[in-house]
Design a protein around this motif. Sequence first.
Motif, PDB file in Angstrom:
ATOM      1  N   LEU A 183      -6.783  -1.040   1.400  1.00  0.00           N
ATOM      2  CA  LEU A 183      -5.866  -2.171   1.407  1.00  0.00           C
ATOM      3  C   LEU A 183      -5.441  -2.524   2.831  1.00  0.00           C
ATOM      4  O   LEU A 183      -5.346  -3.708   3.191  1.00  0.00           O
ATOM      5  N   VAL A 196      -5.276  -4.094  -5.368  1.00  0.00           N
ATOM      6  CA  VAL A 196      -5.248  -2.749  -5.949  1.00  0.00           C
ATOM      7  C   VAL A 196      -6.014  -2.733  -7.274  1.00  0.00           C
ATOM      8  O   VAL A 196      -6.791  -1.811  -7.560  1.00  0.00           O
ATOM      9  N   ASN A 197      -5.822  -3.766  -8.095  1.00  0.00           N
ATOM     10  CA  ASN A 197      -6.534  -3.845  -9.375  1.00  0.00           C
ATOM     11  C   ASN A 197      -8.033  -3.967  -9.176  1.00  0.00           C
ATOM     12  O   ASN A 197      -8.829  -3.380  -9.925  1.00  0.00           O
ATOM     13  N   ILE A 215      -6.977   3.964  -1.760  1.00  0.00           N
ATOM     14  CA  ILE A 215      -6.445   2.639  -2.045  1.00  0.00           C
ATOM     15  C   ILE A 215      -5.629   2.143  -0.851  1.00  0.00           C
ATOM     16  O   ILE A 215      -5.760   0.991  -0.417  1.00  0.00           O
ATOM     17  N   TYR A 216      -4.802   3.025  -0.296  1.00  0.00           N
ATOM     18  CA  TYR A 216      -3.994   2.694   0.884  1.00  0.00           C
ATOM     19  C   TYR A 216      -4.905   2.308   2.053  1.00  0.00           C
ATOM     20  O   TYR A 216      -4.697   1.282   2.706  1.00  0.00           O
ATOM     21  N   GLY A 251       2.441   1.731  -3.348  1.00  0.00           N
ATOM     22  CA  GLY A 251       1.465   1.992  -4.405  1.00  0.00           C
ATOM     23  C   GLY A 251       1.454   0.934  -5.482  1.00  0.00           C
ATOM     24  O   GLY A 251       0.975   1.164  -6.589  1.00  0.00           O
ATOM     25  N   GLY A 252       1.971  -0.250  -5.178  1.00  0.00           N
ATOM     26  CA  GLY A 252       2.001  -1.326  -6.155  1.00  0.00           C
ATOM     27  C   GLY A 252       2.638  -2.565  -5.575  1.00  0.00           C
ATOM     28  O   GLY A 252       3.068  -2.577  -4.417  1.00  0.00           O
ATOM     29  N   MET A 265      -1.096  -6.408  -5.184  1.00  0.00           N
ATOM     30  CA  MET A 265      -1.351  -5.760  -6.464  1.00  0.00           C
ATOM     31  C   MET A 265      -2.693  -6.169  -7.033  1.00  0.00           C
ATOM     32  O   MET A 265      -3.399  -5.364  -7.655  1.00  0.00           O
ATOM     33  N   LYS A 295      -5.003   7.561  -4.354  1.00  0.00           N
ATOM     34  CA  LYS A 295      -4.020   6.736  -3.664  1.00  0.00           C
ATOM     35  C   LYS A 295      -4.316   6.599  -2.179  1.00  0.00           C
ATOM     36  O   LYS A 295      -4.134   5.525  -1.603  1.00  0.00           O
ATOM     37  N   THR A 350      -9.326  -0.581  -8.230  1.00  0.00           N
ATOM     38  CA  THR A 350      -9.376   0.275  -9.418  1.00  0.00           C
ATOM     39  C   THR A 350     -10.585  -0.057 -10.282  1.00  0.00           C
ATOM     40  O   THR A 350     -11.256   0.840 -10.809  1.00  0.00           O
ATOM     41  N   ALA A 376       0.830  -1.207   0.000  1.00  0.00           N
ATOM     42  CA  ALA A 376       0.000   0.000   0.000  1.00  0.00           C
ATOM     43  C   ALA A 376       0.864   1.257   0.000  1.00  0.00           C
ATOM     44  O   ALA A 376       0.559   2.235  -0.689  1.00  0.00           O
TER      45      ALA A 376
END
Length: 435
Positions: free
Chosen positions: A226, A208-209, A222-223, A67-68, A205, A219, A212, A64
């Motif tokens: 996650l 994250v996908n 997402i953090y 970012g990937g 990842m 971001k 998205t 997280a």
Amino acid sequence: MNNRLSSLDILSLGLMTFAFFLGAGNIIFPPLAGAHAGAEMVPAMLGFLATAVGLPLLTLIAVAKAGGGISTMAKYLPASLATTLALSVYIIIGPSFATPRTGLVAYEIGVKPFIEQDYLASFSVVFFALVAWLSIKPGKLLDYVGKFITPLLVLLLLALAVAVFTAPLGELGVPNADYANDAFVKGFLEGYNTMDTFGALVFGMLIVNVLTSKGVTEKSYIYKYLIIAGCIAAAGLAFVYISLFYLGATSQVVAEGAKSGSDILTIYVFGMFEEQGAYALAAVVMMACLTTAVGLVSAMTAFLTKLKPNWNYTYLVLINCVVCALVTNVGLTQLISLSIPVLFAVYPVAIALIALTLMQEKLGNKGLSYKFVLTVALMFGVLDGLKVTGLDMHTFNFLPLFDKGLAWVLPTAVALAIALLAFKKAPCQATLSRS
């Protein structure tokens, strides 16, 4: 426009993450470790939880933060080295070991006890055909797994856990020699076998996908999501591991002579619930292994298509599943034996990468730091890996913790300290900082 997830979607995301982790190794290794630990269950279990719950949670936090996935985390390495490292992890967690193991454990516990002949080859084809079908539509993973399969899985595991804690089939057994002397360390090393840290590197990842695809693009969100998903998964995994550890620790009488975690689990559940319990266990294992396999295949295919955008996603899924079906026929015992030296060698590198990611703001020369620390972790990890193959490595007995299979710990910690305190910014970094 950045979408926000509802509370139900967040819970489903957490359950999906939990289901991705809860696979073959998570089910068969805790009972075996518990049986060996016996009365030393608590320190052994704490060591196991450190590797199989604590490290994966830290990994998701690192993912997280970066970012990937692993490729982003390794961005300070030369591009070729970063790609090689990422591909190595995906191969280990994918068609070489972890994904075929899901099919093997699903067969050993979910099918083999109910048939007289060996149909592993046929089962592997059917199992990975289903995995391929579910993996081809990655955008539906949250719906397939988080909202349907996982809640049923959780209910079945909860029923087993309640029964184990309220009416165990025996007392805590006698620890074997290794666990009597170094229960925490043995538990820590046993946690390697779950491959949960590698799983977090690839699942992070994938999550994250999924976020998205749900319209979450900012971001910070997402953090946040996650981390929440990781905490839900960690809580679920800890609950399952503690339950299965206790099951194993009280199994020495009822499952006397059992050689594997799958045997212990099958015998214990049959002794507790008879035939109905065996069917319930089969359902739990089949679902857990299926969801993990889907996550692993989807994650590796997403990585390959990102690496080579012109490659066809569907074809890659099918090729991955065909390879996994073939490797599955090696057999569970042989596959575990082959995987252990590799895990001892590569796990220190993964742990070092997580530490570097979490501390990257404090590193001066990031490029040099990453190369130095990861090289040290790999060198000493390889020594540990060679030792568990049975090679004569007595020349290295002078190394701290080498006798315990943890020769990498002190050198990697020293390397990290040197990187934090001694390495200065490279000229280009210093120029950028002043501009």
